[in-house]
Design a protein around this motif. Structure first.
Motif, short mmCIF file in Angstrom:
data_model
loop_
_atom_site.label_atom_id
_atom_site.label_comp_id
_atom_site.label_asym_id
_atom_site.label_seq_id
_atom_site.Cartn_x
_atom_site.Cartn_y
_atom_site.Cartn_z
N GLU A 212 -6.69 16.95 13.49
CA GLU A 212 -7.40 15.70 13.73
C GLU A 212 -8.20 15.31 12.48
N PRO A 213 -8.49 14.02 12.29
CA PRO A 213 -8.18 12.89 13.17
C PRO A 213 -6.72 12.48 13.07
N TRP A 214 -6.19 11.96 14.17
CA TRP A 214 -4.78 11.58 14.23
C TRP A 214 -4.54 10.13 13.84
N VAL A 215 -5.61 9.45 13.44
CA VAL A 215 -5.51 8.08 12.97
C VAL A 215 -5.97 8.03 11.52
N THR A 216 -5.15 7.45 10.65
CA THR A 216 -5.47 7.37 9.23
C THR A 216 -6.25 6.09 8.93
N LYS A 217 -7.23 6.20 8.06
CA LYS A 217 -7.93 5.01 7.57
C LYS A 217 -7.09 4.40 6.46
N VAL A 218 -6.32 3.39 6.84
CA VAL A 218 -5.35 2.79 5.93
C VAL A 218 -6.04 1.79 5.01
N ASN A 219 -5.80 1.95 3.71
CA ASN A 219 -6.26 0.97 2.72
C ASN A 219 -5.10 0.01 2.47
N THR A 220 -5.22 -1.20 2.98
CA THR A 220 -4.10 -2.14 2.90
C THR A 220 -3.81 -2.62 1.48
N ASP A 221 -4.72 -2.36 0.54
CA ASP A 221 -4.44 -2.73 -0.86
C ASP A 221 -3.23 -1.97 -1.40
N ASP A 222 -2.91 -0.83 -0.78
CA ASP A 222 -1.79 0.00 -1.25
C ASP A 222 -0.47 -0.35 -0.57
N ILE A 223 -0.45 -1.39 0.25
CA ILE A 223 0.75 -1.74 1.01
C ILE A 223 1.28 -3.08 0.54
N GLN A 224 2.61 -3.17 0.40
CA GLN A 224 3.23 -4.39 -0.12
C GLN A 224 4.38 -4.83 0.79
N SER A 225 4.87 -6.02 0.54
CA SER A 225 6.00 -6.57 1.31
C SER A 225 7.21 -5.64 1.20
N GLY A 226 7.85 -5.43 2.34
CA GLY A 226 9.05 -4.60 2.39
C GLY A 226 8.80 -3.16 2.79
N ASP A 227 7.56 -2.69 2.72
CA ASP A 227 7.26 -1.32 3.15
C ASP A 227 7.58 -1.20 4.64
N LEU A 228 8.18 -0.08 4.99
CA LEU A 228 8.73 0.11 6.34
C LEU A 228 7.81 0.95 7.20
N LEU A 229 7.74 0.61 8.48
CA LEU A 229 7.06 1.42 9.48
C LEU A 229 8.08 1.92 10.48
#
Length: 529
Positions: A212-229
């Motif tokens: 734990e924790p099982w939820v990540t604090k995502v920094n959206t500055d590191d995410i771009q168009s096309g990244d897959l979930l």
């Protein structure tokens, strides 16, 4: 809580029953018993019988095994049953009803029972009907078909026969298998445990707990168009559906979504299979914050979610404008049910985990056509018509027509889907087909785009593409930062560590994934299939 006396009574009865079962097992091997020890399990206390039943039967035992077809003439089917070891069947046509095409009698002779307390359970099917019967007496039996459903069924049975399926687990095992299938779809802890156990047993999947924790604090500055979930749902309606989908396809995830960033820098999620206000599953474009909050707090399927960032070289090719144009053109269109099963079925025999085969698929479709004709048309009838070059035919007529054209239903199921097919409600894209179509429009498949049908891809086929980051040092700093096991992608939600076998290893090629086998538990595939 039970009283001491009742607890003691239960313990004594359980011990007695266990001793009785051991005695039976020890003597059955030396005697030709009038009953089989397994047949006595229902008569034992539940605490004794249920663990044994669970070890003998599982959810997959609910599926019948195709035995053969009984038709006119001298064609006699023979087989070994679960109870009766010597069985034969043949079809006799008659016109006792005085109708135009008459009816028939299926003669089944059951012999050599291994026990006097066992029984065999059968499903009998044509493209026009499905029925069932069971036998526990060693003698000739009959099943009456008083009147054929017109000339089409008469001609079909005369030529192809009535399909016979055996429930190998018998009546008891089938009931137990039903008890194993039911919890897969329940939104309970029991349901979650059942889904995990099924995947561990049938796929060899591992569900190792993450710290734990099982939820990540995502920094959206590191995410771009096309990244897959990629998402793995493990309880409730979608959890049960995904479990079965994973089993037949070999995918270790069951749903997907994609990131899009607009010209103002706002981050969005594109998703095929998002439920709208009317309860319909559609293609939606949602703000990231809204989607992420739902998955954390409102998605009762307990999703495990991983982020798969694109490789920098691939990202540089990603045409964001073209991706947005495609996404907007598909927004609010229905989820791609039409071609959902055809991404899985590529071969005549090598995509069906035993005891599934094309005969069973056809029989399942027949049953569903009777129960939910509109749903069946949406799931496969339109797609089968396109493969056959026909329009508006129902399932039974399709099965007859494919024989007239010199082919067979099992081969029809393997005809590759075409990305440019237009259905009655528009283009049909499942969750991953929607994303891969976007990748095509955005230029990621390059010159191969016209020779690849992404509607033939399963989710496993998608995450195996070598489109994703392969240098761990370039992953975001918050990626797996609380986990001692450093995955090559970023798990951002979930108690269990996500596995993606074969991740990021496959170079795209022409006609990719059109003829690939997918048999559990290893799901081996040859090159360039």
């Amino acid at each position: 809580m039970a009283s001491p006396s009742s607890s003691s009574s239960l313990t004594l009865s359980s011990l007695f029953a266990t001793a009785f079962l051991v005695l039976i097992l020890s003597t059955a091997v030396s005697l030709k018993a009038s009953f089989h020890p397994r047949d006595m399990l229902p008569h034992l206390p539940r605490k004794v019988s249920w663990p044994i039943l669970n070890s003998l039967y599982g959810a997959a035992d609910l599926l019948p095994t195709f035995i053969g077809t009984a038709n006119a003439g001298n064609n006699t089917v023979t087989w070994k049953g679960a109870c009766f070891y010597e069985n034969t069947a043949h079809m006799e046509f008659h016109n006792k009803s005085g109708s135009k095409f008459g009816g028939g009698t299926l003669h089944i002779k059951a012999d050599k029972a291994h026990s006097s307390t066992c029984m065999d359970l059968y499903v009998l099917a044509t493209p026009y009907r499905v029925t069932w019967t069971w036998y526990f007496i060693s003698r000739p039996h009959t099943v009456e078909f008083p009147e054929w459903d017109g000339q089409a069924e008469y001609e079909y049975v005369k030529k192809k026969g009535v399909s016979i399926f055996l429930m190998h687990a018998g009546m008891l095992g089938t009931l137990q298998a039903l008890c194993d299938v039911f919890p897969l779809f329940t939104n309970t802890g029991w349901g979650e445990s059942s889904n995990l156990a099924f995947l561990e047993r049938h796929m060899g999947a591992k569900f190792e707990a993450r710290p734990e924790p099982w939820v990540t604090k995502v920094n959206t500055d590191d995410i771009q168009s096309g990244d897959l979930l990629v998402l793995s749902k493990i309880r409730g309606r979608w959890g049960g559906f995904e479990t079965l989908e994973k089993w037949v396809s070999g995918a270790y995830a069951g749903h997907s979504a994609v990131f899009l960033r607009d010209s103002q820098g706002k981050l969005w999620i594109g998703e095929s299979g998002n439920e709208n206000d009317k309860g319909e599953d559609v293609i939606a474009i949602l703000p990231w914050e809204e989607w992420w909050e739902f998955e954390q707090k409102k998605d009762d399927s307990n999703p495990q979610i991983a982020l798969l960032p694109l490789h920098p070289d691939v990202r540089s090719k990603f045409n964001v404008t073209a991706a947005w144009e495609y996404a907007r053109s598909m927004e609010n269109k229905p989820y791609g049910y039409h071609n959902l099963i055809f991404a899985w079925i590529d071969t005549v025999t090598a995509n069906y985990p035993p005891p599934i085969d094309a005969h069973l698929v056809a029989s399942f479709m027949t049953v569903w056509n009777k129960l939910q004709p509109e749903y069946a048309a949406n799931m496969w009838n339109e797609a089968l018509n396109k493969r056959l070059g026909t329009e508006g035919l129902g399932l039974s007529d399709l099965i007859v027509e494919v024989e007239k054209q010199g082919s067979s239903f099992d081969k029809l199921l393997t005809v590759p889907e075409q990305d440019d097919w237009i259905y009655s409600d528009g283009k049909s894209t499942s969750c991953i087909a929607f994303i891969l179509e976007m990748y095509k429009e955005a230029g990621l498949f390059g010159s191969l785009a016209s020779s690849i049908q992404v509607t033939e891809f399963t989710l496993k086929d998608a995450y195996m593409l070598n489109f994703f980051e392969n240098n761990a040092s370039r992953l975001p700093k918050w990626c797996n930062d609380n986990d001692s096991v450093k995955l090559p992608y970023c798990q951002i939600l979930g108690k269990y560590r996500m596995e993606l076998p074969g991740y990021n290893t496959m170079e795209p090629y022409s006609r990719m994934n059109e003829q690939c086998p997918s048999l559990p538990p290893k799901y081996n595939r040859p090159g360039n299939c």
